[in-house]
Enzyme design. Structure first.
Site, PDB file in Angstrom:
ATOM      1  CG  ASP A 327      -2.064   1.104   1.682  1.00 44.85           C
ATOM      2  OD1 ASP A 327      -2.661   1.050  -0.173  1.00 44.85           O
ATOM      3  OD2 ASP A 327      -2.196   1.916   2.426  1.00 44.85           O
ATOM      4  CD  GLU A 356      -1.989   2.526  -3.722  1.00 46.69           C
ATOM      5  OE1 GLU A 356      -3.537   2.160  -3.810  1.00 46.69           O
ATOM      6  OE2 GLU A 356      -1.670   2.457  -2.606  1.00 46.69           O
TER       7      GLU A 356
END
Length: 614
Positions: A327, A356
């Site tokens: 993330d 990400e």
């Protein structure tokens, strides 16, 4: 008077005895393994005023004991090279007196653990949000030790989905054609509200009790591996939750970025490679907090970075993971996150990690992939094997609604996206997706199944690793404008009493079955198609909103035709001679119809073909 003195002496003795015992509250990692590539292990030891204690371990060398300004911490570095897998006793001494003792286990590794094979372009990844997928064990919906209780009536509340719910529906996921599961985070998140997304973790060594236990997570991996499927953990390097127990008693002031206290990131990730960026803008992107409830971890602090590296490796080894999705990767300290990534890949050379990188320019995304020549301009290498193709996502979410195609609008946007493939050092190892838990639902953007089929045709046949968001395969919708909860709706049938059980063919509506059957056929076909996994792409400029590309290797050629026009089209096949060569026939894998490839190909409006060239 004698009795009074005796009483006082007894009280003092009891007080001293208590103060000299059981001072160690936590040791992390809670256990480790012998035979690791990196043999030094740093134990974080926590307890009330333990900095004055001296640790000793019979049978293991202590290389360093580091104290911080907080007397409740010791960081103890031990050497495990050639150490046997067994329990060791750690004694904590005050002078010559043993104040506390703890058993610490070095375990045996799984056979060939270091060479585990991560997910790759042969996989299709199914993304689930566990709280919203299926409630396999209603008894754990709430937990007395955790603040937020289950409330399915609240869009942003906890709904009760859990690990057991995923395990119970592995047949469904496998039948869909998925070969890997990426679940949003499962570690404990003790926020008072919105804890269901679990990105504000309060304990990174413990599965949230409302999802199950560490053993349940380990079981999920085991059940997947029995099916030759893979488990991908959503890992957060950038931040923890404000309720994390270490945030409440920081080992060092600079364990997190402080201004002092909170300051929010500017979210401008382009500052990370901008040669003209101001220092303050650069700093606020990396060091600012993602939101007020997520303190930003300082990976420039060696203790923090080592803690995060060891935690990630611990989960790989413990749960037998096949990959990480990381993330907010590009919000981290650039050098710190590169060191974190390299340490994991050094330990597991065939593992995979996808970051990400939510940017909207291919060069800026490619900058973050391992061995990027774009990153090399600034002498930067993330060592990150895979990145997410957000520019393809951007194109896919607008192309099929384009009412006035033009020079730069319509299917040409797809073509132009792939023009920039030369920027990526490993084009097959990028994640392609139409949506995820943070974006608009594709079936909300495109309200008819014809457009969904066009989108999925692309996802299943372009280069890279396709990812499908739970529920899309049955036509689930959700309006991000109404809040994140609306794009994270409960899967129908995941809760006892649901009127519509979409996990079963007999429980699905006719429309849901049409979505599911198309998706399942498509991705089950893809499973064994090496030509799709690693074949060469040749694309042709779109004409009249018909986009044609080929995937080919030495053994097979696949022709993909996407007609984004509402009108029927006729293709002159002589244009594609370069790829069709002398082929006379092909078979569409969806309709199973045979086509002549000698002169013209007729295709209806809003239709796609995936033609295996015979």
């Amino acid at each position: 008077m004698k009795n009074q003195y005796s009483f006082i002496i007894t009280i003092v003795f009891v007080f001293l005895s208590v103060s000299l015992q059981a001072q160690i509250k936590k040791i992390e990692p809670p256990f480790w393994w012998s035979g690791m590539q990196k043999t030094e292990l740093q134990l974080m030891v926590y307890g009330d005023n333990i900095s004055s204690l001296t640790p000793e371990i019979d049978g293991l060398e202590i290389k360093e004991v580091k104290k911080t300004e907080n007397p409740n911490y010791l960081f103890v570095t031990i050497e495990t090279e050639n150490a046997s897998a067994k329990n060791y006793t750690i004694n904590f001494k005050k002078g010559k007196k043993i104040v506390d003792s703890k058993e610490y286990a070095l375990k045996s590794r799984r056979e060939n653990s270091a060479n585990r094979k991560g997910f790759d372009s042969s996989d299709m990844i199914y993304l689930v949000m566990p709280d919203r997928f299926a409630n396999g064990d209603p008894t754990n919906d709430s937990n007395s030790a955790l603040t937020e209780k289950a409330n399915r009536e609240e869009q942003g509340g906890r709904h009760g989905g859990d690990i057991d719910g995923i395990i119970q529906h592995l047949d469904y996921i496998e039948n869909l054609g998925a070969t890997a599961i990426w679940s949003t985070p499962l570690c404990e998140d003790n926020d008072a509200k919105y804890s269901y997304h679990t990105y504000a973790q309060s304990d990174v060594y413990k599965i949230d009790a409302r999802y199950g236990t560490n053993e349940d997570y380990k079981k999920l991996g085991s059940e997947l591996h029995k099916r030759e499927m893979k488990l991908i953990m959503d890992y957060v390097v950038n931040h923890w939750g404000v309720e994390h127990w270490m945030i409440k008693d920081l080992p060092t002031y600079d364990w997190i970025h402080q201004f002092p206290g909170y300051a929010q990131t500017n979210y401008r990730m382009s500052t990370q490679m901008d040669p003209n960026a101001s220092e303050i803008d650069y700093k606020m992107c990396m060091d600012g907090w993602f939101v007020k409830t997520m303190p930003d971890l300082n990976q420039q602090n060696p203790l923090v970075l080592n803690y995060l590296i060891q935690n990630a490796i611990w989960w790989i080894e413990y749960a037998n993971l096949d990959g990480f999705r990381v993330d907010t990767y590009s919000y981290n300290d650039k050098e710190g996150v590169a060191t974190w990534t390299k340490a994991i890949m050094d330990e597991y050379p065939n593992f995979n990690i996808v970051g990400e990188i939510w940017l909207h320019d291919q060069a800026q995304i490619a900058y973050w992939q391992k061995d990027s020549k774009v990153g090399a301009i600034q002498n930067y290498n993330t060592h990150l094997p895979s990145v997410m193709d957000f520019t393809l996502h951007d194109a896919v979410t607008s192309v099929f609604n384009e009412e006035n195609p033009s020079w730069d609008k319509g299917t040409i946007q797809l073509y132009e996206n792939f023009v920039n493939d030369f920027l990526y050092p490993d084009i097959d190892n990028i994640l392609v997706f139409a949506e995820n838990h943070d974006t608009g639902r594709i079936n909300q953007i495109y309200e008819n199944i014809e457009d969904y089929k066009l989108v999925m045709t692309l996802m299943a046949t372009v280069r890279g690793i396709p990812q499908l968001y739970y529920g899309s395969e049955i036509g689930m919708k959700g309006d991000k404008g109404k809040g994140d909860g609306d794009i994270r709706r409960d899967f129908p049938g995941g809760w006892e009493g649901d009127s519509n059980n979409a996990f079963l063919s007999s429980g699905r509506t006719a429309t849901q079955n049409e979505y599911f059957n198309f998706t399942s056929k498509l991705f089950n076909w893809r499973k064994n198609k090496k030509v799709i996994h690693s074949g060469k792409t040749t694309q042709y400029l779109p004409e009249n909103e018909v986009y044609v590309y080929f995937r080919s290797n030495e053994n097979q050629t696949v022709m993909v035709v996407v007609n984004n026009s509402s009108e029927n089209r006729s293709l002159d096949l002589s244009r594609f001679k370069e790829n069709l060569k002398e082929a006379k026939q092909g078979k569409d894998i969806i309709s199973e119809k045979n086509f002549s490839l000698e002169e013209k190909l007729e295709i209806a409006g809003k239709t796609s073909y995936i033609i295996e060239v015979l």
